[in-house]
Write a protein that holds these residues in place. Structure first.
Motif, PDB file in Angstrom:
ATOM      1  N   PHE A 143     -28.820  -1.146  17.141  1.00 50.51           N
ATOM      2  CA  PHE A 143     -28.853  -2.199  18.159  1.00 50.51           C
ATOM      3  C   PHE A 143     -29.515  -1.740  19.448  1.00 50.51           C
ATOM      4  O   PHE A 143     -29.255  -0.649  19.936  1.00 50.51           O
TER       5      PHE A 143
ATOM      6  N   GLN B 163     -30.951  -4.012  23.230  1.00 55.51           N
ATOM      7  CA  GLN B 163     -31.184  -5.322  23.830  1.00 55.51           C
ATOM      8  C   GLN B 163     -32.607  -5.790  23.520  1.00 55.51           C
ATOM      9  O   GLN B 163     -33.525  -4.977  23.424  1.00 55.51           O
TER      10      GLN B 163
ATOM     11  N   TYR C  25     -17.779  -0.857  24.064  1.00 53.54           N
ATOM     12  CA  TYR C  25     -18.803  -1.442  23.192  1.00 53.54           C
ATOM     13  C   TYR C  25     -20.155  -0.943  23.724  1.00 53.54           C
ATOM     14  O   TYR C  25     -21.057  -1.725  24.017  1.00 53.54           O
ATOM     15  N   SER C  26     -20.251   0.375  23.866  1.00 57.89           N
ATOM     16  CA  SER C  26     -21.344   0.970  24.652  1.00 57.89           C
ATOM     17  C   SER C  26     -22.692   0.963  23.957  1.00 57.89           C
ATOM     18  O   SER C  26     -23.709   1.146  24.622  1.00 57.89           O
ATOM     19  N   GLY C  27     -22.718   0.772  22.643  1.00 61.70           N
ATOM     20  CA  GLY C  27     -24.006   0.899  21.955  1.00 61.70           C
ATOM     21  C   GLY C  27     -24.577   2.275  22.234  1.00 61.70           C
ATOM     22  O   GLY C  27     -23.849   3.277  22.222  1.00 61.70           O
TER      23      GLY C  27
ATOM     24  N   LEU D 135     -26.390   2.132  27.193  1.00 65.68           N
ATOM     25  CA  LEU D 135     -27.237   1.496  28.212  1.00 65.68           C
ATOM     26  C   LEU D 135     -26.546   1.474  29.584  1.00 65.68           C
ATOM     27  O   LEU D 135     -27.043   2.043  30.555  1.00 65.68           O
ATOM     28  N   PHE D 136     -25.404   0.805  29.673  1.00 59.24           N
ATOM     29  CA  PHE D 136     -24.741   0.685  30.981  1.00 59.24           C
ATOM     30  C   PHE D 136     -24.253   2.045  31.465  1.00 59.24           C
ATOM     31  O   PHE D 136     -24.418   2.391  32.624  1.00 59.24           O
TER      32      PHE D 136
ATOM     33  N   GLU E 256     -17.574   3.294  21.341  1.00 58.16           N
ATOM     34  CA  GLU E 256     -18.466   2.565  20.439  1.00 58.16           C
ATOM     35  C   GLU E 256     -18.003   2.845  19.009  1.00 58.16           C
ATOM     36  O   GLU E 256     -17.771   3.998  18.645  1.00 58.16           O
ATOM     37  N   SER E 257     -17.861   1.793  18.218  1.00 56.89           N
ATOM     38  CA  SER E 257     -17.296   1.988  16.876  1.00 56.89           C
ATOM     39  C   SER E 257     -18.264   2.679  15.917  1.00 56.89           C
ATOM     40  O   SER E 257     -17.847   3.293  14.951  1.00 56.89           O
ATOM     41  N   ASP E 258     -19.552   2.572  16.180  1.00 54.05           N
ATOM     42  CA  ASP E 258     -20.519   3.153  15.245  1.00 54.05           C
ATOM     43  C   ASP E 258     -20.922   4.572  15.671  1.00 54.05           C
ATOM     44  O   ASP E 258     -21.522   4.783  16.727  1.00 54.05           O
TER      45      ASP E 258
ATOM     46  N   GLU F 171     -14.826   5.063  18.077  1.00 51.03           N
ATOM     47  CA  GLU F 171     -13.722   4.303  17.500  1.00 51.03           C
ATOM     48  C   GLU F 171     -13.845   2.867  17.960  1.00 51.03           C
ATOM     49  O   GLU F 171     -14.345   2.621  19.054  1.00 51.03           O
ATOM     50  N   PRO F 172     -13.317   1.940  17.172  1.00 54.02           N
ATOM     51  CA  PRO F 172     -13.228   0.581  17.715  1.00 54.02           C
ATOM     52  C   PRO F 172     -12.342   0.601  18.962  1.00 54.02           C
ATOM     53  O   PRO F 172     -11.368   1.354  19.006  1.00 54.02           O
ATOM     54  N   VAL F 173     -12.692  -0.212  19.954  1.00 52.20           N
ATOM     55  CA  VAL F 173     -11.923  -0.222  21.200  1.00 52.20           C
ATOM     56  C   VAL F 173     -10.446  -0.487  20.926  1.00 52.20           C
ATOM     57  O   VAL F 173      -9.570   0.158  21.502  1.00 52.20           O
ATOM     58  N   GLU F 174     -10.164  -1.405  19.989  1.00 55.59           N
ATOM     59  CA  GLU F 174      -8.762  -1.758  19.738  1.00 55.59           C
ATOM     60  C   GLU F 174      -7.976  -0.592  19.131  1.00 55.59           C
ATOM     61  O   GLU F 174      -6.757  -0.508  19.296  1.00 55.59           O
TER      62      GLU F 174
ATOM     63  N   ASP G 242     -18.929  -5.093  26.785  1.00 53.84           N
ATOM     64  CA  ASP G 242     -20.073  -5.846  26.253  1.00 53.84           C
ATOM     65  C   ASP G 242     -19.843  -6.071  24.763  1.00 53.84           C
ATOM     66  O   ASP G 242     -20.537  -5.510  23.919  1.00 53.84           O
TER      67      ASP G 242
ATOM     68  N   PRO H  72     -19.374  -7.756  20.889  1.00 51.29           N
ATOM     69  CA  PRO H  72     -20.164  -8.666  20.052  1.00 51.29           C
ATOM     70  C   PRO H  72     -19.663 -10.111  20.168  1.00 51.29           C
ATOM     71  O   PRO H  72     -18.715 -10.384  20.905  1.00 51.29           O
TER      72      PRO H  72
HETATM   73  N1  SAH Z   1     -23.653  -2.342  25.617  1.00 49.96           N
HETATM   74  C1  SAH Z   1     -24.627  -2.011  24.618  1.00 49.96           C
HETATM   75  C2  SAH Z   1     -24.316  -2.553  23.216  1.00 49.96           C
HETATM   76  C3  SAH Z   1     -23.809  -3.952  23.105  1.00 49.96           C
HETATM   77  S1  SAH Z   1     -23.769  -4.583  21.453  1.00 49.96           S
HETATM   78  C4  SAH Z   1     -25.998  -2.437  25.061  1.00 49.96           C
HETATM   79  O1  SAH Z   1     -26.133  -3.210  25.977  1.00 49.96           O
HETATM   80  O2  SAH Z   1     -26.970  -1.969  24.479  1.00 49.96           O
HETATM   81  C5  SAH Z   1     -22.113  -4.343  21.004  1.00 49.96           C
HETATM   82  C6  SAH Z   1     -21.813  -2.962  20.478  1.00 49.96           C
HETATM   83  O3  SAH Z   1     -20.426  -2.924  20.171  1.00 49.96           O
HETATM   84  C7  SAH Z   1     -22.522  -2.579  19.193  1.00 49.96           C
HETATM   85  O4  SAH Z   1     -23.156  -1.344  19.392  1.00 49.96           O
HETATM   86  C8  SAH Z   1     -21.420  -2.479  18.136  1.00 49.96           C
HETATM   87  O5  SAH Z   1     -21.627  -1.426  17.214  1.00 49.96           O
HETATM   88  C9  SAH Z   1     -20.218  -2.185  18.981  1.00 49.96           C
HETATM   89  N2  SAH Z   1     -18.920  -2.652  18.466  1.00 49.96           N
HETATM   90  C10 SAH Z   1     -18.655  -3.731  17.711  1.00 49.96           C
HETATM   91  N3  SAH Z   1     -17.332  -3.885  17.542  1.00 49.96           N
HETATM   92  C11 SAH Z   1     -16.744  -2.870  18.216  1.00 49.96           C
HETATM   93  C12 SAH Z   1     -15.390  -2.490  18.434  1.00 49.96           C
HETATM   94  N4  SAH Z   1     -14.411  -3.203  17.916  1.00 49.96           N
HETATM   95  N5  SAH Z   1     -15.145  -1.400  19.195  1.00 49.96           N
HETATM   96  C13 SAH Z   1     -16.175  -0.695  19.735  1.00 49.96           C
HETATM   97  N6  SAH Z   1     -17.464  -1.011  19.557  1.00 49.96           N
HETATM   98  C14 SAH Z   1     -17.747  -2.075  18.807  1.00 49.96           C
END
Ligand code: SAH
Length: 395
Positions: free
Chosen positions: A228, A230, A256-258, A261-262, A277-279, A300-303, A324, A326
């Motif tokens: 991913f 922007q 959800y940092s991807g 970016l921020f 970031e989960s991935d 890890e997933p934020v939750e 940020d 999804p």
């Molecule tokens: N802030 C970043 C990415 C936003 S997209 C940017 O602006 O580029 C959302 C991101 O959240 C994706 O990278 C996705 O992999 C991640 N994501 C999705 N579900 C998530 C969760 N439950 N916990 C953490 N990250 C998650």
């Protein structure tokens, strides 16, 4: 034969033609009209239009229909400048004059905020940029002969595309020449101009593990071409300064940092940045993009992170949090945690005004107040809405 005959008889017998007046557009971009106590959703229309539609789905309290004839067009209706309008699943607002689109997004977002979030925001601003040729990142599809295109608006069929008016001009050779027949069925590509104004194109079909490197304001960021990032750099350069304005302190969470970016723009303003970031693979890029020692990266997933006793939350109270998520928005557990956290500044970046309104209702019922809200038109010719909300603690 018998089977398809039977099906088509049923279809014919259920066709209903209606004359309707479009009341407004709703999130997702369709028009809403009312008929005998049901709301009817119709794509490809504009508020105020009188249209003749054919129902395609009839439920107890709503129906879906397709436009058959425009009886009274809106003054904002234009002839789509792309011949694939209505067929290609990429753009759903090509029938609307570009100047009118931005105002419609404001109205759609305000309506969602009011209806779902109980939030009145009369002076909602929208920042805009190029109407065409803006899109830097695309997910492309191929057919067995290597033609490149997108998926259909309805169904999952392949639409070959020779020219895409919203794509950055550096994509042109890819559309014109297509891919190789050996290409994957689906891949990502990224196009932009480099610092010297030279077009650059990264293709995930040729090099699936390629890394793209782009300049956003004063920072260089690297990301995996098939991950991913922007999709509109021009608008991103407007959104980032707005989102991070006035944030500083000891610790900030980029949730959800991807690829960070921020977080990477926040490193100069905080002693420590925590990216969640989960991935895994995506987070590895955040590590590279932040390029500082005093940062933490939670894959890890934020939750899950917030219920984990080793989570940063338990060892550090942040001064600011940026989220940020999804399209699904914030999990109810994440909302509850943010309310307990009572962070002094909370920034919510959203690609879906519906879930944002739901989440804000919850957060504003807690310790937060809404200080500012702005839309950024990342996706002209489509109904997609990107929004940033800035919250702080009630005094
Ligand atoms: N802030 C970043 C990415 C936003 S997209 C940017 O602006 O580029 C959302 C991101 O959240 C994706 O990278 C996705 O992999 C991640 N994501 C999705 N579900 C998530 C969760 N439950 N916990 C953490 N990250 C998650």
């Amino acid at each position: 034969m018998g089977h398809s005959f039977f099906q088509s008889t049923i279809l014919v017998s259920t066709v209903v033609l209606l004359n309707l007046k479009i009341e407004k557009l709703v999130p997702g971009g369709e028009g809403l009209a009312r008929h005998e106590g049901r709301v009817v959703f119709i794509p490809g229309v504009l508020p105020g239009e009188q249209v003749r539609v054919e129902t395609t789905e009839m439920k107890k309290d709503f129906a879906r229909a397709e436009l058959r004839e425009i009886l009274e067009p809106s003054p904002d209706r234009i002839k789509p400048m792309c011949s694939l309008a209505g067929t290609c699943g990429g753009c759903d607002w090509l029938h609307i004059a570009p100047q009118a689109q931005a105002q419609l997004k404001v109205t759609v977002a305000q309506d969602a905020l009011r209806r779902i979030g109980g939030i009145d925001w009369p002076n909602l601003k929208i920042e805009t940029g190029l109407s065409f040729g803006y899109r830097n990142r695309l997910q492309l599809h191929t057919n067995p002969s290597g033609a490149v295109g997108f998926l259909e608006r309805k169904g999952h069929g392949f639409v070959p595309v020779k020219k895409c008016p919203v794509a950055h001009p550096a994509f042109a050779p890819l559309f014109e020449q297509g891919a190789s027949p050996k290409s994957p069925e689906r891949f990502h590509a990224f196009a932009c101009n480099d610092a010297g104004g030279k077009p650059q194109l990264w293709r995930g079909d040729e090099k699936p593990h390629a890394e793209a490197r782009v300049k956003v304001l004063d920072r260089e960021l690297v990301f995996p071409i098939n991950g991913f990032f922007q999709s509109n750099l021009e608008m991103l350069e407007q959104l980032v300064p707005y989102a991070i304005e006035g944030l500083s302190g000891d610790t900030v969470f980029d949730l959800y940092s991807g690829v960070g970016l921020f977080g990477s723009f926040l490193t100069p303003h905080f002693r420590r940045v925590v990216c969640v970031e989960s991935d895994h693979e995506t987070l590895a890029f955040a590590r590279r993009n932040l390029g500082v020692d005093d940062a933490a990266f939670v894959a890890e997933p934020v939750e899950d992170m917030i219920s984990d006793s080793d989570a940063p939350a338990s060892w550090e109270q942040p001064d600011a949090v940026i989220v940020d998520p999804p399209r699904e928005g914030l999990d109810v557990k994440v909302r509850a945690w943010l309310k307990r956290l009572s962070v002094s500044k909370l920034v919510y970046v959203s690609c879906n005004p519906v879930t944002m309104a739901r989440d804000m209702k919850d957060l504003l019922a807690g310790p937060y107040k809404l200080d500012d809200l702005r839309l950024f038109d990342f996706y002209p010719q489509t109904s997609h809405i990107e929004a940033v909300a800035k919250l702080s603690l009630k005094s």
